[in-house]
Design a protein around this motif. Structure first.
Motif, PDB file in Angstrom:
ATOM      1  N   PHE A 142     -62.514 -42.186  -0.373  1.00 39.82           N
ATOM      2  CA  PHE A 142     -62.257 -43.343  -1.246  1.00 39.82           C
ATOM      3  C   PHE A 142     -63.396 -44.356  -1.196  1.00 39.82           C
ATOM      4  N   GLY A 168     -58.859 -37.786  -2.005  1.00 33.92           N
ATOM      5  CA  GLY A 168     -59.945 -38.572  -2.591  1.00 33.92           C
ATOM      6  C   GLY A 168     -60.667 -37.821  -3.696  1.00 33.92           C
ATOM      7  N   ASP A 216     -58.472 -37.749  -6.723  1.00 30.53           N
ATOM      8  CA  ASP A 216     -58.538 -39.064  -7.364  1.00 30.53           C
ATOM      9  C   ASP A 216     -59.801 -39.185  -8.214  1.00 30.53           C
ATOM     10  N   SER A 264     -56.966 -46.876  -8.965  1.00 32.50           N
ATOM     11  CA  SER A 264     -56.688 -45.448  -9.084  1.00 32.50           C
ATOM     12  C   SER A 264     -55.813 -45.234 -10.302  1.00 32.50           C
ATOM     13  N   PHE A 295     -55.811 -46.338  -1.863  1.00 29.88           N
ATOM     14  CA  PHE A 295     -57.119 -46.355  -2.495  1.00 29.88           C
ATOM     15  C   PHE A 295     -57.861 -47.668  -2.245  1.00 29.88           C
TER      16      PHE A 295
END
Lengths: 92, 554
Positions: free
Chosen positions: B58, B87, B90, B404, B412
């Motif tokens: 992140f 991550g 994401d 996010s 996040f």
């Protein structure tokens, strides 16, 4: 029970013969909502190009899958063989 | 290929990173990546030791988003690599360029269920744009260059490079002559420019629908210019916030599930949607069949697969938004439409006259927004505080609001703020978090302490998993299941344990002074803001409902 119309398509995929390219195609096909009815893969060892012929079915338009497979880095091209497109009905 | 000095795979990695301008990486060492950490010892690349690989991923995302560059993270094999996955997912969902380097067990041990062995290459397929596993030292340099190129080419995304330990240690005797690695795959069809112009000139009620692709295409200036010159009313997605100047009189705010009433009504009534770098996400459209029911659609995007994916378009313009959008700039005769929506914006403006002494979260976030320096970068976690931040804070660029969006990942905000602050050391960075979310990556307070990173944290504390609690109240008959967090730790004491200055406020009268104190503090600071646990985010478009049928309270 609702009847779902599954359209059946044949795809011809040209790809660089790279690691896990087949797994990538299979993963995208499943995730995007297409059933794989059959497939064949061959590699031209002269130019390291793989030709993958795949029959898939889904209620979704085939363009959704073609666009997603085309995004894969190792893919050189995807064609839909319209001559083999058929419909079949499934109960859900 | 030319002869060069002998390098190992690990030292080659750092040479390539530096060729791509990488100055900072985020990571966590372990057995299968030890040669890389040994080479780091002699490298000019600055490594930030995070306290969990998810935090490293992140932070790399936050770094990339805040600076408009590639973020880089390292992890070892097995659990280190699997901890990166959230991550990377994401980054994939929000199209963020990240290069993740993972150590792997030696090639001879691969496939033997070795200690800390996992098939991260296989696991990466669904959560990266592309991935590599290097099993030949002679391929390593090319692969590393490709990773950076793929991360930034077209629609951005994360790329993982898995490097077995013996490849990290292997000698490299040859370097590439010239960098030309990636085939040009971009084969975009001709744009429907003339058709789009025709649609535009005949539109009486057009809306510009702005998404996260605008910032990533570096096209903020072009989109603002288009909005100004055409006078077209505009709405933004969560990830597009900051692309339109918030002071533009025809800007209507965020659309979708928690969008403004004016934005949602305008979209439902429009006769033309000009979509720039957006993808008809379900949180935007509500019930898709009833979204903008009377609108023709012009869709600008870099990704062919987004065209007609969820909404059929009337004109598609693929490719570089920066170059394409100005082609459509024209004078529109839409003053009646503009005035109607401006009046609606006035009639439905946010209100902050909340009764009682309890702190009203929207008001405190507006205060932060009003008092923060220009070019402040806000990150958020996920939940009610995220939506309040999106609704009530103003952003002057998409790179100043990192949230996010696609994945909606709690945890996040704090590590993303760390990455943002490392990339922009002279800007203020504020993580707006919730008492549920912050506990997801609370260990990153140790990273803040270690490097004295001056991130500010505004912790909106309702002692609940607030958004889930809100939905349980509204849609599950008030059956509150596992959403009570009244046994949270003492957050001020927790921050203090990491030598981070912290303060708790509980009353409205304390807000202004506390926000000023936080902003004036030179180092890291945590401001815990206690709010009423029953507060809800309004408006709300219920699931599978058209956007103009929003709930505005109960």
């Amino acid at each position: 029970m609702n009847a779902i119309t599954l359209n059946k398509y044949q795809l011809i995929i040209m790809a660089d013969d790279k690691q896990v390219v087949l797994e990538r195609i299979l993963q995208v096909t499943r995730y995007r909502g297409f059933l794989i009815n059959g497939m064949n893969a061959e590699v031209n060892t002269g130019n390291n190009i793989a030709t993958i012929t795949m029959t898939v079915s889904s209620e979704r338009p085939i363009s959704l899958l073609v666009d997603q497979i085309n995004k894969l880095i190792d893919i050189k091209g995807v064609e839909v063989d319209n001559s083999s497109a058929t419909n079949q009905q499934h109960s859900a | 290929m030319t002869e060069s000095k002998t390098l190992t795979g690990s030292s080659l990695l750092f040479e390539v990173l530096q060729e791509h301008g990488v100055q900072h990486v985020f990571g966590y060492p372990g057995g299968a990546i030890m040669p890389i950490y040994d080479a780091l010892y002699d490298s000019d690349v600055k490594h930030f030791l995070c306290r969990h690989e998810q935090g490293a991923a992140f932070s790399a995302v936050g770094y990339a988003r805040a600076a408009g560059t590639v973020g880089v993270c390292f992890a070892t094999s097995g659990p280190g690599a699997t901890n990166l996955i959230t991550g990377l997912a994401d980054a994939l969902a929000d199209s963020i360029p990240v290069v993740a380097i993972t150590g792997q067990v030696p090639t001879a041990a691969m496939g033997s269920d070795a200690f800390q062995e996992i098939d991260i290459f296989g696991l990466s397929l669904a959560c990266t744009k592309h991935s590599f596993q290097v099993t030949d030292i002679n391929e390593l340099e090319k692969v590393l260059h490709q990773a950076f190129e793929i991360a930034l080419e077209g629609r951005h995304g994360p790329v993982l490079v898995d490097i077995p330990k013996d490849i990290q240690l292997a000698a490299v005797t040859q370097r590439l002559d010239k960098l030309s690695h990636l085939k040009n795959k971009v084969k975009l069809p001709l744009a429907d420019i003339s058709k789009a112009l025709d649609l535009l000139t005949h539109a009486k009620q057009p809306i510009l629908y702005v998404g996260g692709g605008v910032g990533m295409a570096n096209a903020v200036e072009e989109v603002r210019d288009f909005a100004e010159k055409t006078g077209m009313p505009s709405v933004s997605t969560l990830k597009g916030l900051g692309a339109i100047n918030p002071d533009n009189e025809n800007y209507l705010g965020m659309l979708g599930m928690h969008g403004t009433k004016t934005a949602n009504i305008a979209v439902q009534q429009c006769d033309l949607l000009v979509v720039v770098g957006a993808r008809f996400d379900d949180r935007v459209t509500g019930k898709l069949d009833e979204f903008a029911p009377n609108a023709k659609v012009i869709h600008f995007d870099i990704d062919t697969a987004e065209i007609n994916k969820r909404r059929a378009v009337d004109a598609a313009i693929l490719g570089d938004l920066k170059g394409n959008l100005p082609l459509l700039t024209t004078d529109l005769k839409i003053s009646d439409w503009q005035q109607k929506l401006q009046q609606m914006s006035t009639d439905f403006a946010w209100r902050y006259d909340h009764p009682g002494e309890n702190i009203f979260a929207p008001a405190v976030l507006k205060t932060v927004s009003d008092l923060m320096p220009s070019n402040t970068c806000i990150t958020t976690d996920v939940g009610q505080h995220q939506m309040w931040a999106a609704q009530h804070m103003s952003f002057d660029d998409p790179s100043n609001f990192l949230t996010s969006g696609g994945m909606g990942t709690m945890g996040f905000g704090l590590p993303a703020a760390i990455g943002a602050q490392i990339s922009r050391p002279h800007d203020t960075v504020i993580a707006v978090s919730g008492d549920g979310s912050i506990m997801m990556n609370v260990q990153e307070l140790a990273t803040i302490k270690r490097y004295q990173i001056p991130v500010k944290v505004v912790l909106i504390d309702n002692a609940k998993l607030g958004m889930v609690r809100q939905w349980q109240d509204l849609f599950f008959d008030g059956r509150l299941s596992e959403t009570d967090l009244s046994d949270n730790p003492d957050f001020v004491m927790l921050a203090t344990a990491f030598e981070i200055k912290a303060k708790l406020i509980t009353k409205k009268s304390e807000v202004d002074a506390a926000v000023k104190e936080m902003l004036d503090h030179d180092g890291p600071y945590l401001l815990q803001v206690k709010i009423d646990s029953a507060e809800n985010v309004w408006p709300l478009v219920p699931p599978n409902t058209a956007n103009d049928k929003m709930m505005e309270g109960v």
